[in-house]
Design an enzyme around this catalytic site. Structure first.
Site, PDB file in Angstrom:
ATOM      1  NE  ARG B 256      -1.766   1.825   3.614  1.00 40.41           N
ATOM      2  CZ  ARG B 256      -1.620   1.709   4.856  1.00 40.41           C
ATOM      3  NH1 ARG B 256      -2.285   0.779   5.328  1.00 40.41           N
ATOM      4  NH2 ARG B 256      -0.772   2.554   5.528  1.00 40.41           N
ATOM      5  CG  HIS B 260      -5.845   2.436   6.751  1.00 38.48           C
ATOM      6  ND1 HIS B 260      -6.167   1.113   6.487  1.00 38.48           N
ATOM      7  CD2 HIS B 260      -7.186   2.745   7.546  1.00 38.48           C
ATOM      8  CE1 HIS B 260      -7.375   0.743   6.576  1.00 38.48           C
ATOM      9  NE2 HIS B 260      -7.951   1.662   7.459  1.00 38.48           N
ATOM     10  CE1 TYR B 269       1.726   2.726   8.559  1.00 38.09           C
ATOM     11  CE2 TYR B 269       0.343   4.485   9.692  1.00 38.09           C
ATOM     12  CZ  TYR B 269       0.516   3.786   8.574  1.00 38.09           C
ATOM     13  OH  TYR B 269      -0.442   3.692   7.626  1.00 38.09           O
TER      14      TYR B 269
END
Lengths: 414, 365
Positions: B256, B260, B269
């Site tokens: 990805r 998100h 992160y």
């Protein structure tokens, strides 16, 4: 015709965002979806694409300002003679009609002491119970709900109560004088400012700070830097006194490891680091950041120059990653770039020393027994007196000073 | 099987060279120059559509969007393996699957804009509306497949989900049921490396595909950024399903590249260095390099692809900004297909509540 772009809710249920920077200027022609600027919400730093193609007419919000969702931020002149989009009341997840109403039209605010019925006034500061329709009606009329007597369940204010209250009292028109002269600005403490403040307080009130100073003739270092700049190895790099100070500091730490240490209160241990993650304090548009260069002890002067240039550029563009901002073992702050002599820096929390570099300038100086014009600077070091005694702190500072006074002595340690 | 799990099936390398795999190449023997070009067009159009939707969210036109950036090949390759009467059960990121199934880009954003409960009629294109509850669609797919099996229909059902969903009970139940009842389901996991911020190695210490072994289900890993390999393995799995040989688990290893959702900030992160590695494996670049190597790229073709992509994006934008706001009371319309006394009561209450606001603004204007 002109279109205004209002700040949207960029996350789910956010009420405000900070405009970090504009990527366009007044008069510029832009395309649909062209990035016009960056905003930072509580959740993320995001780029804003323009919803209209056209020419930028006005930037309505200054960089650094935090504005509520729904605030017009930019005005764009578009070719299309499209009618103004119908005013939608954005009822997206998390913020309801209350927040949306903020942007709908200028309203009379309730001002000054209310002339309403004093027997109904609530003074406990709580938000009065009221139905949503009553709240809207009260807002539209500029009535403070706290002064309306409620007749609904448990004394809640109903819409009828607001209507009848409105029939009895007319709120005074705002005089306007209050807004014309703003003598103070109240800025909410948040983001980087808040974190910096917390870190400084923690450091200043846990580590007993001692600061020492030394003023030295760095003419030879300045000459050396001039020569290094001409070397092919340093081409394209910014070769500054800071890089030489960093190198001297790393060398001096070898003999004075207690300055490259931390106090572990929990385990009652002093942790001496055998590696140097060198923090460089950088003033960025978002505030003070101290990104660090990992394993700086193993870098050559060329590599150090490059690392400092890249690190501060990354930090200034706001793209520093969490890993670059944590794990530092010792820091340098270069206040000299602002033209000041020296300072008494506060330790980066968890570190035992911070070196401060003042401005490097030509001063009268006694050189070989005679008054001469020399390049002079002042270095200071603050250290944590729990870990470092005056002896080690002084030895460290004088060792750095000696190497800058005569950079040839650096060679002895390489 | 262990080999297959350790080394994902690949037919095109990142630099565009083909991989010699006769067993899988035979499954895509019919994909000639025109079909390769069509796949490329799908990939580009899917990305363009997704980028437009993200922009619309940033402009306040959508409440939320889950970008698919980086996962185009996994979605296009698998969706193009389906036949019209196969049925796809998707999660919230399968915009390219919906696109390939023929969903009008102009309606695709309705749910994300909050102006409708659902975006399209699932039975018109045999693809469900986005499932927001993680993993629930695995059970729906299994149930549908069991029904089809009992009816003797020769179709395949495909359930799309991510690596994070494999930690959900719903999916465990779906895997168990489908094996017990030999349901014709393809479990298509897009391992995009993150369950929001949780890296996949915290979901499972072994490759996700290996989890299927616990249910006795055949599984394989495929390079999810290789549209041809994904097409081949999905064809194989859907064929097994149609023949009555039961479910298959496919783990498409992908990445990805974006957040998100539009509410997420991935830089908090994961390191930029990691994203760089995956940029080199970009599914669209890979396909383009293949076309280049095989002499299938022309200016005319690229112009056609660009025109298609721009038209899709324009359709998505106009469909979004022109979608009418629903009347508040429409909220109750499609909860049940027939009248329901409780819904009627709630409708009346809400109507009375709304009536309480009548005339407030008019009175002042």
């Amino acid at each position: 015709m002109a279109q205004e772009f209002r700040l949207p809710d960029l996350g789910e249920g956010l009420t405000e965002a900070e405009l970090v920077s504009w990527a366009v200027e007044v008069g510029q022609t832009i395309e649909l979806n062209q990035v016009i600027g960056e905003v930072e919400t509580a959740k993320a730093l995001v780029e804003l694409p323009s919803p209209y193609p056209g020419v930028v007419e006005e930037l309505l919000v200054a960089p650094g300002a935090t504005v509520p969702v729904g605030t017009p931020i930019i005005r764009i002149a578009t070719d299309a003679a499209t009618p103004e989009a119908p005013a939608r009341t954005p009822v997206l997840v998390g913020y309801g009609p209350e927040a949306a109403a903020e942007s709908k039209r200028a309203r009379r605010r309730s001002v000054g002491p209310e002339t309403g019925r004093p027997e109904a006034a609530r003074t406990d500061g709580r938000r009065p119970d009221a139905s949503p329709a009553a709240r809207l009606a009260a807002r539209e009329r500029g009535i403070d709900l706290a002064v309306v007597a409620g007749t609904g369940p448990s004394g809640a204010v109903t819409r009828n109560d607001v209507e009848s209250h409105a029939g009895q009292s007319v709120p005074p028109e705002p005089s306007g004088t209050a807004e014309t002269v703003q003598r103070e600005t109240r800025t909410p403490i948040r983001g980087v400012r808040k974190q910096t403040a917390a870190a400084m307080v923690r450091s200043a009130f846990t580590a007993p700070h001692v600061t020492e100073f030394v003023t030295i003739d760095v003419t030879r270092s300045v000459e050396l830097l001039d020569r290094l700049r001409d070397l092919p190895e340093f081409e394209g790099l910014s070769v500054t006194p800071l890089s030489l100070v960093a190198k001297a500091m790393i060398v001096a730490l070898r003999a004075n490891p207690s300055l490259n240490a931390s106090w572990d209160e929990e385990n009652q241990e002093i942790v001496t680091k055998h590696y140097v993650n060198l923090g460089i304090a950088a003033a960025t548009p978002r505030g003070l950041m101290v990104p660090n260069i990992k394993e700086a002890q193993s870098l050559s002067l060329v590599e150090l120059c490059r690392a400092i240039t890249e690190l501060t550029a990354t930090a200034r563009s706001g793209k520093a990653e969490p890993a670059q901002l944590t794990g530092g073992t010792v820091s340098i702050t270069n206040v000299g770039v602002f033209g000041v002599d020296t300072g008494t820096p506060i330790l980066n929390p968890g570190e035992a020393a911070i070196l401060c570099l003042g401005s490097v300038g030509k001063r009268p100086w006694v050189h070989e027994g005679e008054l001469a014009v020399r390049w002079v600077t002042t270095l200071s070091v603050s250290f944590d007196h729990r870990v470092v005694d005056g002896e080690q702190g002084s030895r460290f500072l004088s060792s750095v000073a000696a190497m800058l006074h005569d950079p040839a002595s650096l060679l002895a340690h390489l | 099987m262990v080999d297959k799990i350790a080394y994902p099936v690949q037919l095109i390398q990142p630099d565009g060279r083909r991989v010699f795999r006769p067993d899988y190449t035979s499954l895509v023997r019919d994909i000639g120059p025109d079909q390769l070009r069509d796949l490329y067009e799908d990939l580009v159009a899917a990305r363009r559509m997704d980028v437009e939707a993200v922009a619309l969210q940033r402009q306040g036109e959508l409440g939320l969007w889950a970008p698919l950036l980086g996962q185009e090949a996994a979605q296009v390759g698998s969706a193009r393996a389906l036949r019209p009467d196969d049925y796809a059960f998707i999660s919230y990121r399968e915009h390219a699957v919906a696109y390939c199934r023929g969903v009008d880009p102009g309606v695709m954003t309705r749910m994300w804009r909050g102006c409708a409960h659902s975006a399209w009629d699932p039975s018109s294109v045999n693809v469900t509306n986005p499932a927001i509850v993680v993993g629930s669609q695995g059970l729906h797919a299994t149930g549908y497949a069991m029904g089809a099996h009992l009816d003797g229909a020769e179709i395949a059902t495909i359930a799309y989900f991510g690596d994070g969903a494999t930690s959900q009970g719903d999916l465990a139940e779906a895997l168990g049921f489908s094996m017990s009842f030999n349901a014709p389901v393809v479990f298509f996991c897009q391992n995009n490396q993150f369950a929001i911020s949780e890296p996949v190695h915290l979901q499972s210490p072994v490759p996700i595909a290996q989890r299927a072994a616990g249910y006795g289900m055949p599984a394989l890993r495929v390079d999810g950024n290789d549209v041809l390999a994904v097409l081949a393995v999905t064809r194989q799995a859907t064929q097994r399903a149609r023949e009555g040989s039961g479910p298959t688990f496919i783990e498409a290893v992908t990445y990805r590249m974006g957040p998100h959702t539009t509410s997420d900030d991935p830089t908090r992160y994961r390191a930029a260095a990691e994203t760089e590695i995956w940029k080199a494996r970009d599914p669209i670049d890979r396909m383009r390099r293949l076309l280049e190597r095989e002499g299938l790229l022309s200016d005319e073709f690229l112009a056609r692809v660009q025109a298609t992509a721009d038209a899709v994006a324009a359709r998505l934008r106009s469909g979004t900004v022109e979608a009418p706001d629903p009347a508040p009371l429409d909220l109750f319309d499609h909860v049940y297909s027939t009248d329901h006394p409780l819904i009627d009561e709630e409708r009346e209450q809400y109507a009375a509540y709304l009536a309480g606001f009548a005339g407030i603004e008019e009175a002042l204007s």
